[in-house]
Design a protein around this motif. Structure first.
Motif, PDB file in Angstrom:
ATOM      1  N   UNK A 220       0.868  -1.171   0.000  1.00 16.29           N
ATOM      2  CA  UNK A 220       0.000   0.000   0.000  1.00 16.29           C
ATOM      3  C   UNK A 220       0.907   1.223   0.000  1.00 16.29           C
ATOM      4  N   UNK A 221       0.706   2.084  -0.957  1.00 12.26           N
ATOM      5  CA  UNK A 221       1.478   3.329  -1.020  1.00 12.26           C
ATOM      6  C   UNK A 221       0.511   4.490  -1.155  1.00 12.26           C
ATOM      7  N   UNK A 222       0.922   5.618  -0.651  1.00 13.46           N
ATOM      8  CA  UNK A 222      -0.016   6.728  -0.695  1.00 13.46           C
ATOM      9  C   UNK A 222       0.643   8.076  -0.565  1.00 13.46           C
ATOM     10  N   UNK A 223      -0.174   9.092  -0.749  1.00 12.85           N
ATOM     11  CA  UNK A 223       0.256  10.476  -0.595  1.00 12.85           C
ATOM     12  C   UNK A 223      -0.641  11.158   0.429  1.00 12.85           C
ATOM     13  N   UNK A 224       0.012  11.891   1.295  1.00 12.85           N
ATOM     14  CA  UNK A 224      -0.671  12.706   2.285  1.00 12.85           C
ATOM     15  C   UNK A 224      -0.148  14.129   2.132  1.00 12.85           C
ATOM     16  N   UNK A 225      -0.879  15.076   2.701  1.00 11.24           N
ATOM     17  CA  UNK A 225      -0.391  16.457   2.638  1.00 11.24           C
ATOM     18  C   UNK A 225      -0.745  17.183   3.924  1.00 11.24           C
ATOM     19  N   UNK A 226       0.040  18.213   4.177  1.00 10.46           N
ATOM     20  CA  UNK A 226      -0.207  19.036   5.355  1.00 10.46           C
ATOM     21  C   UNK A 226       0.065  20.490   5.011  1.00 10.46           C
ATOM     22  N   UNK A 227      -0.960  21.292   5.140  1.00  9.44           N
ATOM     23  CA  UNK A 227      -0.833  22.734   4.912  1.00  9.44           C
ATOM     24  C   UNK A 227      -0.528  23.407   6.241  1.00  9.44           C
TER      25      UNK A 227
ATOM     26  N   UNK B  48      -2.737  23.313   9.546  1.00  5.65           N
ATOM     27  CA  UNK B  48      -3.774  22.301   9.373  1.00  5.65           C
ATOM     28  C   UNK B  48      -3.223  20.917   9.680  1.00  5.65           C
ATOM     29  N   UNK B  49      -4.130  20.001   9.931  1.00  3.11           N
ATOM     30  CA  UNK B  49      -3.722  18.627  10.172  1.00  3.11           C
ATOM     31  C   UNK B  49      -3.374  17.927   8.859  1.00  3.11           C
ATOM     32  N   UNK B  50      -2.575  16.904   8.988  1.00  7.73           N
ATOM     33  CA  UNK B  50      -2.245  16.108   7.818  1.00  7.73           C
ATOM     34  C   UNK B  50      -3.489  15.395   7.307  1.00  7.73           C
ATOM     35  N   UNK B  51      -3.638  15.339   6.010  1.00 11.02           N
ATOM     36  CA  UNK B  51      -4.793  14.667   5.426  1.00 11.02           C
ATOM     37  C   UNK B  51      -4.362  13.741   4.303  1.00 11.02           C
ATOM     38  N   UNK B  52      -5.138  12.691   4.112  1.00 13.28           N
ATOM     39  CA  UNK B  52      -4.862  11.771   3.032  1.00 13.28           C
ATOM     40  C   UNK B  52      -5.270  12.356   1.701  1.00 13.28           C
ATOM     41  N   UNK B  53      -4.492  12.098   0.684  1.00 10.94           N
ATOM     42  CA  UNK B  53      -4.772  12.591  -0.661  1.00 10.94           C
ATOM     43  C   UNK B  53      -5.178  11.431  -1.572  1.00 10.94           C
TER      44      UNK B  53
ATOM     45  N   UNK C  19      -4.521  23.467  -2.822  1.00  7.33           N
ATOM     46  CA  UNK C  19      -3.669  22.271  -2.890  1.00  7.33           C
ATOM     47  C   UNK C  19      -2.271  22.552  -2.340  1.00  7.33           C
ATOM     48  N   UNK C  20      -1.990  23.811  -2.034  1.00  7.97           N
ATOM     49  CA  UNK C  20      -0.691  24.177  -1.483  1.00  7.97           C
ATOM     50  C   UNK C  20      -0.470  23.485  -0.151  1.00  7.97           C
ATOM     51  N   UNK C  21       0.622  22.732  -0.070  1.00 12.13           N
ATOM     52  CA  UNK C  21       0.920  21.964   1.140  1.00 12.13           C
ATOM     53  C   UNK C  21       2.250  21.248   0.967  1.00 12.13           C
TER      54      UNK C  21
END
Length: 129
Positions: free
Chosen positions: A33-40, A43-48, A93-95
């Motif tokens: 399982x691979x994924x991308x997350x982001x954090x602005x 703000x809290x980190x969120x799954x993308x 989407x900036x993060x």
């Protein structure tokens, strides 16, 4: 210890595109399982997006509602690499974008739960209006 190295971040204007890459230093196994997350900032980190490799050359993807239809996650198992193609970018989407990965069992659910074993250092994405 598996290391994940992200690349491809940078700046884009709204409506533009960027492609992120994340290479794992070791083979994660045919099922992973691979994924991308982001954090602005602030703000809290969120799954993308996440992608589950079933081991039979079948890939199951999962997207956050905010990016569905604009972002595409894909994986090259032979290269231990996951990609995130980001189109129609928006300022929101900036993060900082982080890659995450873990080995997986058959029938695993590859969602946004905090159960990834490996994380990258992050790559900045900045979208201007």
């Amino acid at each position: 210890q598996v290391q994940l190295v992200e690349s491809g971040g940078g700046s884009a204007q709204a409506g533009g595109s960027l492609r992120l890459s994340c290479a794992a230093s070791e083979y994660l196994g045919s099922r992973n399982c691979m994924g991308w997350f982001r954090q602005a900032p602030g703000k809290e980190r969120e799954g993308v997006a996440t992608i589950y490799s079933t081991g039979d050359k079948i890939y199951i993807t999962n997207y956050a509602a905010s990016v569905k239809g604009r972002f595409t996650i894909s994986q090259d198992n032979a290269k231990n690499t996951v990609y995130l193609q980001m189109n129609s970018l928006k300022p929101e989407d900036t993060a900082m974008y982080y890659c995450a990965a873990r080995a997986a069992r058959a029938g695993a659910v590859c969602g946004f739960a905090n159960n990834f074993a490996y994380w990258g250092q992050g790559t900045q994405v900045t979208v201007s209006s």
